[in-house]
Design a protein around this motif. Structure first.
Motif, mmCIF file in Angstrom:
data_model
loop_
_atom_site.group_PDB
_atom_site.id
_atom_site.type_symbol
_atom_site.label_atom_id
_atom_site.label_comp_id
_atom_site.label_asym_id
_atom_site.label_seq_id
_atom_site.Cartn_x
_atom_site.Cartn_y
_atom_site.Cartn_z
ATOM 1 N N ASN A 85 0.160 -0.675 5.745
ATOM 2 C CA ASN A 85 0.250 -1.588 4.600
ATOM 3 C C ASN A 85 -0.633 -1.047 3.496
ATOM 4 N N VAL A 86 -0.107 -1.048 2.285
ATOM 5 C CA VAL A 86 -0.854 -0.537 1.136
ATOM 6 C C VAL A 86 -0.792 -1.568 0.022
ATOM 7 N N SER A 87 -1.921 -1.853 -0.608
ATOM 8 C CA SER A 87 -1.939 -2.704 -1.793
ATOM 9 C C SER A 87 -1.865 -1.804 -3.014
ATOM 10 N N LEU A 88 -0.850 -2.025 -3.825
ATOM 11 C CA LEU A 88 -0.663 -1.219 -5.030
ATOM 12 C C LEU A 88 -0.106 -2.144 -6.102
ATOM 13 N N ASP A 89 -0.975 -2.647 -6.965
ATOM 14 C CA ASP A 89 -0.585 -3.656 -7.943
ATOM 15 C C ASP A 89 -0.079 -3.086 -9.257
ATOM 16 N N THR A 90 -0.143 -1.784 -9.433
ATOM 17 C CA THR A 90 0.330 -1.169 -10.658
ATOM 18 C C THR A 90 0.655 0.298 -10.415
ATOM 19 N N LEU A 91 1.528 0.845 -11.250
ATOM 20 C CA LEU A 91 1.821 2.279 -11.216
ATOM 21 C C LEU A 91 1.134 3.001 -12.363
ATOM 22 N N THR B 102 -9.038 -2.053 -9.402
ATOM 23 C CA THR B 102 -9.752 -1.720 -8.163
ATOM 24 C C THR B 102 -11.201 -1.286 -8.373
ATOM 25 N N ARG B 103 -11.555 -1.012 -9.631
ATOM 26 C CA ARG B 103 -12.875 -0.462 -9.965
ATOM 27 C C ARG B 103 -13.121 0.875 -9.283
ATOM 28 N N ARG B 104 -12.033 1.604 -9.061
ATOM 29 C CA ARG B 104 -12.109 2.945 -8.457
ATOM 30 C C ARG B 104 -11.061 3.835 -9.107
ATOM 31 N N ASP B 105 -11.391 5.075 -9.307
ATOM 32 C CA ASP B 105 -10.440 6.045 -9.861
ATOM 33 C C ASP B 105 -9.773 6.776 -8.706
ATOM 34 N N SER B 106 -8.927 6.052 -7.964
ATOM 35 C CA SER B 106 -8.339 6.645 -6.763
ATOM 36 C C SER B 106 -6.822 6.475 -6.698
ATOM 37 N N PHE B 107 -6.179 6.292 -7.860
ATOM 38 C CA PHE B 107 -4.731 6.102 -7.879
ATOM 39 C C PHE B 107 -4.012 7.272 -7.209
ATOM 40 N N GLU B 108 -4.357 8.485 -7.574
ATOM 41 C CA GLU B 108 -3.691 9.668 -7.004
ATOM 42 C C GLU B 108 -3.878 9.732 -5.493
ATOM 43 N N SER B 109 -5.050 9.376 -5.022
ATOM 44 C CA SER B 109 -5.321 9.381 -3.587
ATOM 45 C C SER B 109 -4.429 8.376 -2.856
ATOM 46 N N VAL B 110 -4.228 7.206 -3.453
ATOM 47 C CA VAL B 110 -3.377 6.190 -2.844
ATOM 48 C C VAL B 110 -1.925 6.680 -2.788
ATOM 49 N N VAL B 111 -1.449 7.244 -3.895
ATOM 50 C CA VAL B 111 -0.077 7.760 -3.937
ATOM 51 C C VAL B 111 0.100 8.887 -2.923
ATOM 52 N N GLY C 179 -1.553 9.260 -0.195
ATOM 53 C CA GLY C 179 -1.569 8.624 1.123
ATOM 54 C C GLY C 179 -0.218 8.032 1.485
ATOM 55 N N ILE C 180 0.433 7.403 0.505
ATOM 56 C CA ILE C 180 1.771 6.854 0.733
ATOM 57 C C ILE C 180 2.750 7.972 1.051
ATOM 58 N N GLU C 181 2.705 9.042 0.260
ATOM 59 C CA GLU C 181 3.590 10.186 0.498
ATOM 60 C C GLU C 181 3.337 10.810 1.862
ATOM 61 N N SER C 182 2.080 10.929 2.237
ATOM 62 C CA SER C 182 1.718 11.506 3.534
ATOM 63 C C SER C 182 2.218 10.639 4.679
ATOM 64 N N ALA C 183 2.068 9.332 4.538
ATOM 65 C CA ALA C 183 2.536 8.411 5.571
ATOM 66 C C ALA C 183 4.051 8.508 5.737
ATOM 67 N N LEU C 184 4.765 8.563 4.631
ATOM 68 C CA LEU C 184 6.221 8.686 4.693
ATOM 69 C C LEU C 184 6.632 10.013 5.327
ATOM 70 N N ALA C 185 5.950 11.091 4.944
ATOM 71 C CA ALA C 185 6.250 12.411 5.504
ATOM 72 C C ALA C 185 5.992 12.455 7.010
ATOM 73 N N ALA C 186 5.026 11.679 7.475
ATOM 74 C CA ALA C 186 4.701 11.644 8.901
ATOM 75 C C ALA C 186 5.659 10.740 9.680
ATOM 76 N N GLY C 187 6.528 10.042 8.958
ATOM 77 C CA GLY C 187 7.490 9.161 9.626
ATOM 78 C C GLY C 187 7.000 7.745 9.849
ATOM 79 N N LEU C 188 5.926 7.371 9.170
ATOM 80 C CA LEU C 188 5.416 6.006 9.290
ATOM 81 C C LEU C 188 6.203 5.071 8.384
ATOM 82 N N LYS C 189 6.348 3.818 8.796
ATOM 83 C CA LYS C 189 6.902 2.793 7.927
ATOM 84 C C LYS C 189 5.811 2.423 6.938
ATOM 85 N N VAL C 190 6.178 2.256 5.682
ATOM 86 C CA VAL C 190 5.207 1.925 4.645
ATOM 87 C C VAL C 190 5.585 0.595 4.010
ATOM 88 N N LYS C 191 4.630 -0.324 3.982
ATOM 89 C CA LYS C 191 4.818 -1.608 3.305
ATOM 90 C C LYS C 191 3.835 -1.648 2.149
#
Length: 86
Positions: free
Chosen positions: A14-20, A29-38, A40-52
Motif C-alpha cells: 500500500n502506498v499513499s500518494l496524494d499528488t503527482l 509530506t515535508r520530504r523531498d522524496s517523490f522520485e523515491s516513492v515513484v 518504489g512503485i515501479e520496483s514493486a510492480l516489476a517484482a510482481g507485487l500488487k500495488v494499492k
C-alpha cells in the motif's frame, strides 16, 4: 528491495500518494522524496507485487486528471489498485 520482499512472501504493498506534482508532494509530506516513492512503485510492480495507491482528495486543491491518465496506463499493464478518499 521489492524483489527480496516478494521472495520473502510479500504479495502486495500500500502506498499513499496524494499528488503527482513533486513540489506539492514535498509540501504535503515535508520530504523531498517523490522520485523515491515513484521508483518504489515501479520496483514493486516489476517484482510482481500488487500495488494499492491510496489518495486523499482535497476538492479545492487537487486535480484528478493526471491520476486518471496514470491509472489507465497502469491498469492495462499490471495488478494495480487505486483508492480515492474524499
Amino acid at each position: 528491495k521489492a524483489a527480496a520482499l516478494k521472495s520473502a512472501g510479500l504479495s502486495s504493498v500500500n502506498v499513499s500518494l496524494d499528488t503527482l506534482d513533486p513540489v506539492r508532494f514535498a509540501k504535503i509530506t515535508r520530504r523531498d522524496s517523490f522520485e523515491s516513492v515513484v521508483e518504489g512503485i515501479e520496483s514493486a510492480l516489476a517484482a510482481g507485487l500488487k500495488v494499492k495507491i491510496n489518495c486523499a482528495v482535497c476538492p479545492k486543491c487537487w486535480k484528478i486528471s493526471p491520476f486518471s491518465k496514470v491509472t489507465a496506463i497502469l491498469i492495462m499493464n499490471s495488478p494495480f489498485y487505486i483508492t480515492f478518499y474524499i
